[in-house]
Design an enzyme around this catalytic site. Structure first.
Site, PDB file in Angstrom:
ATOM      1  N   GLU A 113     -31.448  16.777  49.363  1.00 33.61           N
ATOM      2  CA  GLU A 113     -31.754  15.359  49.148  1.00 33.61           C
ATOM      3  C   GLU A 113     -30.731  14.770  48.202  1.00 33.61           C
ATOM      4  OE1 GLU A 113     -35.581  15.171  47.323  1.00 33.61           O
ATOM      5  OE2 GLU A 113     -36.509  16.239  48.985  1.00 33.61           O
ATOM      6  N   LYS A 115     -29.610  12.972  44.855  1.00 30.73           N
ATOM      7  CA  LYS A 115     -30.160  12.933  43.499  1.00 30.73           C
ATOM      8  C   LYS A 115     -29.964  11.503  42.995  1.00 30.73           C
ATOM      9  CE  LYS A 115     -30.096  15.500  39.157  1.00 30.73           C
ATOM     10  NZ  LYS A 115     -30.137  14.372  38.246  1.00 30.73           N
ATOM     11  N   ASP A 117     -29.987   8.261  40.693  1.00 33.67           N
ATOM     12  CA  ASP A 117     -29.666   8.135  39.278  1.00 33.67           C
ATOM     13  C   ASP A 117     -30.462   6.997  38.639  1.00 33.67           C
ATOM     14  OD1 ASP A 117     -28.490   8.792  36.950  1.00 33.67           O
ATOM     15  OD2 ASP A 117     -26.540   7.898  37.404  1.00 33.67           O
ATOM     16  N   TYR A 236     -39.944  11.624  45.877  1.00 31.66           N
ATOM     17  CA  TYR A 236     -39.413  12.888  46.378  1.00 31.66           C
ATOM     18  C   TYR A 236     -40.261  14.118  46.058  1.00 31.66           C
ATOM     19  CZ  TYR A 236     -37.400  12.379  41.684  1.00 31.66           C
ATOM     20  OH  TYR A 236     -37.232  12.158  40.353  1.00 31.66           O
ATOM     21  N   LYS A 323     -24.340  18.465  40.791  1.00 32.58           N
ATOM     22  CA  LYS A 323     -23.921  17.153  40.296  1.00 32.58           C
ATOM     23  C   LYS A 323     -22.514  16.830  40.791  1.00 32.58           C
ATOM     24  CE  LYS A 323     -25.668  15.862  36.311  1.00 32.58           C
ATOM     25  NZ  LYS A 323     -26.453  14.891  35.662  1.00 32.58           N
ATOM     26  N   CYS A 417       2.093 -11.390  17.491  1.00 36.29           N
ATOM     27  CA  CYS A 417       1.275 -11.960  18.562  1.00 36.29           C
ATOM     28  C   CYS A 417       2.134 -12.159  19.814  1.00 36.29           C
ATOM     29  CB  CYS A 417       0.682 -13.289  18.110  1.00 36.29           C
ATOM     30  SG  CYS A 417      -0.169 -14.141  19.436  1.00 36.29           S
ATOM     31  N   CYS A 420       2.577 -16.098  20.392  1.00 38.95           N
ATOM     32  CA  CYS A 420       3.231 -17.046  19.487  1.00 38.95           C
ATOM     33  C   CYS A 420       4.140 -16.363  18.467  1.00 38.95           C
ATOM     34  CB  CYS A 420       2.182 -17.893  18.773  1.00 38.95           C
ATOM     35  SG  CYS A 420       1.246 -16.971  17.555  1.00 38.95           S
ATOM     36  N   CYS A 435      -4.367 -12.445  15.402  1.00 34.20           N
ATOM     37  CA  CYS A 435      -3.259 -13.366  15.183  1.00 34.20           C
ATOM     38  C   CYS A 435      -3.834 -14.488  14.330  1.00 34.20           C
ATOM     39  CB  CYS A 435      -2.762 -13.929  16.515  1.00 34.20           C
ATOM     40  SG  CYS A 435      -1.735 -15.398  16.284  1.00 34.20           S
ATOM     41  N   CYS A 441      -1.133 -21.073  18.159  1.00 31.90           N
ATOM     42  CA  CYS A 441      -1.099 -20.038  19.190  1.00 31.90           C
ATOM     43  C   CYS A 441      -1.835 -20.535  20.447  1.00 31.90           C
ATOM     44  CB  CYS A 441      -1.758 -18.784  18.597  1.00 31.90           C
ATOM     45  SG  CYS A 441      -1.814 -17.406  19.725  1.00 31.90           S
TER      46      CYS A 441
HETATM   47  S1  IVH Z   1     -37.035  16.971  42.331  1.00 31.18           S
HETATM   48  C1  IVH Z   1     -39.287  20.031  39.316  1.00 31.18           C
HETATM   49  N1  IVH Z   1     -35.553  15.348  43.715  1.00 31.18           N
HETATM   50  O1  IVH Z   1     -33.393  14.636  38.648  1.00 31.18           O
HETATM   51  C2  IVH Z   1     -38.292  18.946  39.392  1.00 31.18           C
HETATM   52  N2  IVH Z   1     -35.464  15.180  41.355  1.00 31.18           N
HETATM   53  O2  IVH Z   1     -32.918  17.049  36.609  1.00 31.18           O
HETATM   54  C3  IVH Z   1     -38.508  18.089  40.571  1.00 31.18           C
HETATM   55  N3  IVH Z   1     -34.002  13.385  40.549  1.00 31.18           N
HETATM   56  O3  IVH Z   1     -36.160  14.720  36.530  1.00 31.18           O
HETATM   57  C4  IVH Z   1     -37.495  17.043  40.686  1.00 31.18           C
HETATM   58  N4  IVH Z   1     -33.384  12.662  42.527  1.00 31.18           N
HETATM   59  O4  IVH Z   1     -35.527  12.499  37.587  1.00 31.18           O
HETATM   60  C5  IVH Z   1     -35.924  15.748  42.480  1.00 31.18           C
HETATM   61  N5  IVH Z   1     -34.346  13.943  45.107  1.00 31.18           N
HETATM   62  C6  IVH Z   1     -34.711  14.320  43.877  1.00 31.18           C
HETATM   63  C7  IVH Z   1     -34.220  13.692  42.730  1.00 31.18           C
HETATM   64  C8  IVH Z   1     -34.611  14.163  41.470  1.00 31.18           C
HETATM   65  C9  IVH Z   1     -33.279  12.475  41.224  1.00 31.18           C
HETATM   66  C10 IVH Z   1     -34.049  13.484  39.075  1.00 31.18           C
HETATM   67  C11 IVH Z   1     -35.431  13.561  38.493  1.00 31.18           C
HETATM   68  C12 IVH Z   1     -35.499  14.848  37.730  1.00 31.18           C
HETATM   69  C13 IVH Z   1     -34.048  15.170  37.529  1.00 31.18           C
HETATM   70  C14 IVH Z   1     -33.866  16.665  37.504  1.00 31.18           C
END
Ligand code: IVH
Length: 694
Positions: A113, A115, A117, A236, A323, A417, A420, A435, A441
């Protein structure tokens, strides 16, 4: 309408609106226009007002917010919110795969999946209704942010019909979509520009990145502000005593069926090679998404196998986060240019060989100040690494020393400057060079005229940046006072060439009859602007709007202020040493005294008018100090400040231990809110304020 008819209609409308919210915010496929939607919502709001006993806590009208949370209640998580182990390399990922195979054999699948942010949220549903939403906090307990979460339109307050358990928890990530992030920053930027801040100061005050913006927003006290910030949420992770399904994928599908927003970008992978393919694809493709992601989460699909693998003290053994490396490119530093702001502050900017980074061409990067250049040990011609890492403006992270020319020399910061030629100064303890040639200026002169005509100062909106530049370039204006001697004849037909950016054509603009008339009318009308705004407009350093007002009310006239000593100035409310010194310095300059004389001659208001002195209405706020921040629905900020004074209260410009209330409207400054929280200063909204004075 009878009560039973009202009840029925409220239910119908709620269902219909829920459905449209779902189509729009979850499926991204609206079936009616915004106008039609607003009509339905208005009808529901009206009926709920008339028949409040039928307004349920999960009604779609809850989405507009309005409730204020003073203190977010701490709540212990039923299941702790763990984090994930992080990896940055294929090698570490293969180690993870080996560990899994050792524990459960080779018969398993992964779900990959994105991740997301943002900030993680845990939501509790009982009988298909959202009852509580809690932030991660320290993983054991978090903050109850239910009222704010209810304003997020992609989060269902009531689930669709389905086989959901009576009781369950679902977790996901709240995010600020890039579009909303950019829109909010654009508004902040405009506001600060109007307030006369330099570009480098503005950069410091913008929302740093969508993640910070999302977590700041979810902790705001006024849920109606949260509602306007367009947060979004992907789910998720489903938890419950007896989930009733066998795989993670099944739980995602179910969550989606019940009305949750689940990303479609997950993928089942049978091998590490397939996982790697997914990673490589999204490392690039993520830049086309309307929100930010910082990696990929790889989970074992079978819930039984997840249970078999179990947890370490901190994280599950059945999942890992890969990451993405913050995208970084190498390019050559061609030169450094130095920009001069209205206060004379110098900002160095790196000019780079154009390079593609995270979907946009980067040609420049901020360098902040001389120390930054020294710290990076920059040399012209160096190959440097540029990163965008969630921030808006790219920055140089390091020099590629392997590619450095042996004969290169460290950058010598300018001493004069660039506009000027005046020698620059850097006061002790300050990070910026200045300046000091305030009156000779060009960017400083033009900047001061821009400030003078800005909306909150003299409000001459028929003149803008381009026109001021045109008049300056033709030698017609050098000080704000020159505006008042401009004639129709001088301006008609004036031309200016606007250089196009690379690849674009230059444009020629010329002043026509209509614009000239408008400019003259705008200048004439500015003579009616009250004294306190004239005082703000002349641009004394550190004399912002609030300080100008204080001075105006205390001293009543420009003459009195111009001859006041530092000590006398400090008798006025909120005027400290720094401001007093700056005012005295300003009037010491003959040129400034001349400017004021000329403005007086032009007919500008140089005394406090009787209308500006607020008429006393009550003493309900006697002895109370307020800081006003944000936008209000019934008042302008100035008006609300005046009301405070009319009831005996005092206005301060910044939150301090002496502040009694922070009166916060929409989009109130986050730093003010934070400071208020730190100092235990009460935060109040417009409604509460009105209650206090009525
Ligand atoms: S699963 C037991 N799925 O990433 C942990 N986390 O460092 C279950 N996050 O605290 C988390 N996308 O805030 C999961 N598709 C995703 C995610 C996700 C972002 C974040 C979440 C979590 C951190 C883990």
């Amino acid at each position: 309408m009878t009560e039973s008819q009202a009840k029925k209609r409220i239910e119908e409308l709620s269902k219909e609106i829920d459905e449209h919210n779902y189509n729009y915010y979850v499926l991204d496929k609206p079936t009616i226009s915004d106008f039609q939607f607003d009509k339905l919502l208005e009808e529901l709001i009206r009926l709920e007002k008339e028949f409040p006993f039928y307004a349920s806590p999960d009604s779609p009208t809850q989405r507009v917010g309005g409730q204020i949370t003073k203190v977010f209640k701490a709540v212990k998580h039923k299941y702790p919110m763990l984090s994930l182990g992080n990896t940055y390399s294929e090698e570490e990922l293969r180690d993870f795969d080996d560990r899994v195979r050792k524990a459960i054999g080779d018969e398993f699948e992964y779900v990959c999946e994105l991740k997301f942010d943002g900030l993680s949220i845990s939501m509790h549903y009982t009988d298909g209704k959202l009852v509580q939403a809690v932030t991660r906090g320290d993983g054991v307990q978090g903050d109850d942010v239910t009222t704010n979460v209810k304003t997020i339109k992609s989060i269902p307050l009531k689930l669709k019909d389905g086989d959901w358990p009576d009781e369950f928890e679902i977790r996901g990530e709240i995010m600020m979509p890039l579009k909303s992030f950019e829109k909010i920053n654009k508004e902040i930027r405009l506001q600060l520009k109007e307030d006369g801040y330099d570009d480098s100061e503005i950069e410091d005050r913008l929302l740093k990145n969508p993640r910070n913006a999302a977590s700041g927003t979810i902790k705001m006290q006024d849920s109606s502000v949260v509602a306007k910030r367009n947060l979004d949420c992907f789910l998720y992770f489903l938890l419950g005593e007896n989930p009733g399904f066998k795989t993670h994928e099944e739980s995602l599908k179910k969550a989606k069926e019940w009305g949750f927003k689940v990303s479609d970008h997950y993928k089942l992978c049978k091998s590490m090679d397939e996982v790697m393919k997914y990673l490589l694809h999204w490392d690039k493709a993520r830049h086309d998404l309307p929100y930010e992601t910082d990696g990929v989460v790889i989970k074992i699909n079978s819930l039984r196998q997840q249970r078999d693998l179990g947890f370490t003290a901190k994280s599950p053994r059945w999942a890992i986060a890969y990451k993405f490396k913050s995208e970084s490119v190498s390019t050559q530093l061609l030169s450094i240019s130095y920009q001069v702001g209205r206060t004379g502050a110098i900002t160095p900017v790196a000019n780079l060989h154009p390079v593609l980074l995270a979907g946009t061409t980067v040609k420049r990067a901020t360098l902040h100040n001389a120390d930054q250049i020294e710290k990076l040990d920059l040399r012209i011609g160096d190959f440097v690494f540029v990163e965008k890492g969630g921030e808006i403006i790219p920055k140089i992270t390091e020099v590629d020393l392997k590619r450095r020319d042996k004969n290169s020399k460290p950058v010598r910061y300018i001493s004069k400057c660039p506009e000027c030629g005046t020698a620059l100064v850097r006061k002790e303890g300050e990070s910026l060079h200045y300046c000091t040639n305030e009156l000779g200026c060009p960017p400083q002169i033009k900047g001061r005229i821009q400030h003078f005509i800005s909306r909150r100062a003299m409000d001459i909106d028929s003149l803008g940046e381009g026109k001021v530049e045109m008049l300056y370039d033709h030698g017609l204006i050098k000080t704000p006072a020159d505006l008042y001697w401009l004639s129709h004849q001088q301006m008609l037909g004036l031309e200016k060439i606007i250089e196009g950016e690379e690849g674009e054509k230059s444009k020629k603009i010329s002043l026509q009859e209509k614009s000239v008339q408008k400019i003259l009318a705008g200048i004439e009308a500015s003579k009616e602007i009250p004294f306190e705004r004239v005082l703000y407009a002349i641009g004394i350093r550190y004399v912002g709007e609030t300080v100008a007002k204080k001075l105006a009310f205390h001293f009543k006239s420009m003459d009195a202020i111009s001859i006041a000593t530092e000590e006398e100035l400090m008798h006025a409310e909120e005027i400290g040493e720094k401001i007093a010194e700056s005012i005295v310095d300003f009037f010491k300059e003959k040129r400034n005294r001349k400017l004021v004389e000329e403005l007086k001659e032009a007919g500008l208001k140089m005394k406090l008018s009787a209308d500006s002195i607020p008429e006393k209405i009550s003493s309900k706020l006697n002895g109370l100090s307020f800081v006003v921040s944000g936008v209000f629905s019934d008042f302008s900020r100035d008006e609300i400040k005046q009301v405070i004074e009319q009831h005996g209260g005092k206005n301060q410009s910044g939150v301090s231990a002496k502040t009694d209330y922070l009166l916060a409207g929409d989009e109130a400054g986050p730093s003010k809110l934070e400071k208020a929280k730190k100092l235990n200063v009460k935060v109040m909204d417009e409604k509460e304020f009105l209650k206090l004075i009525h």
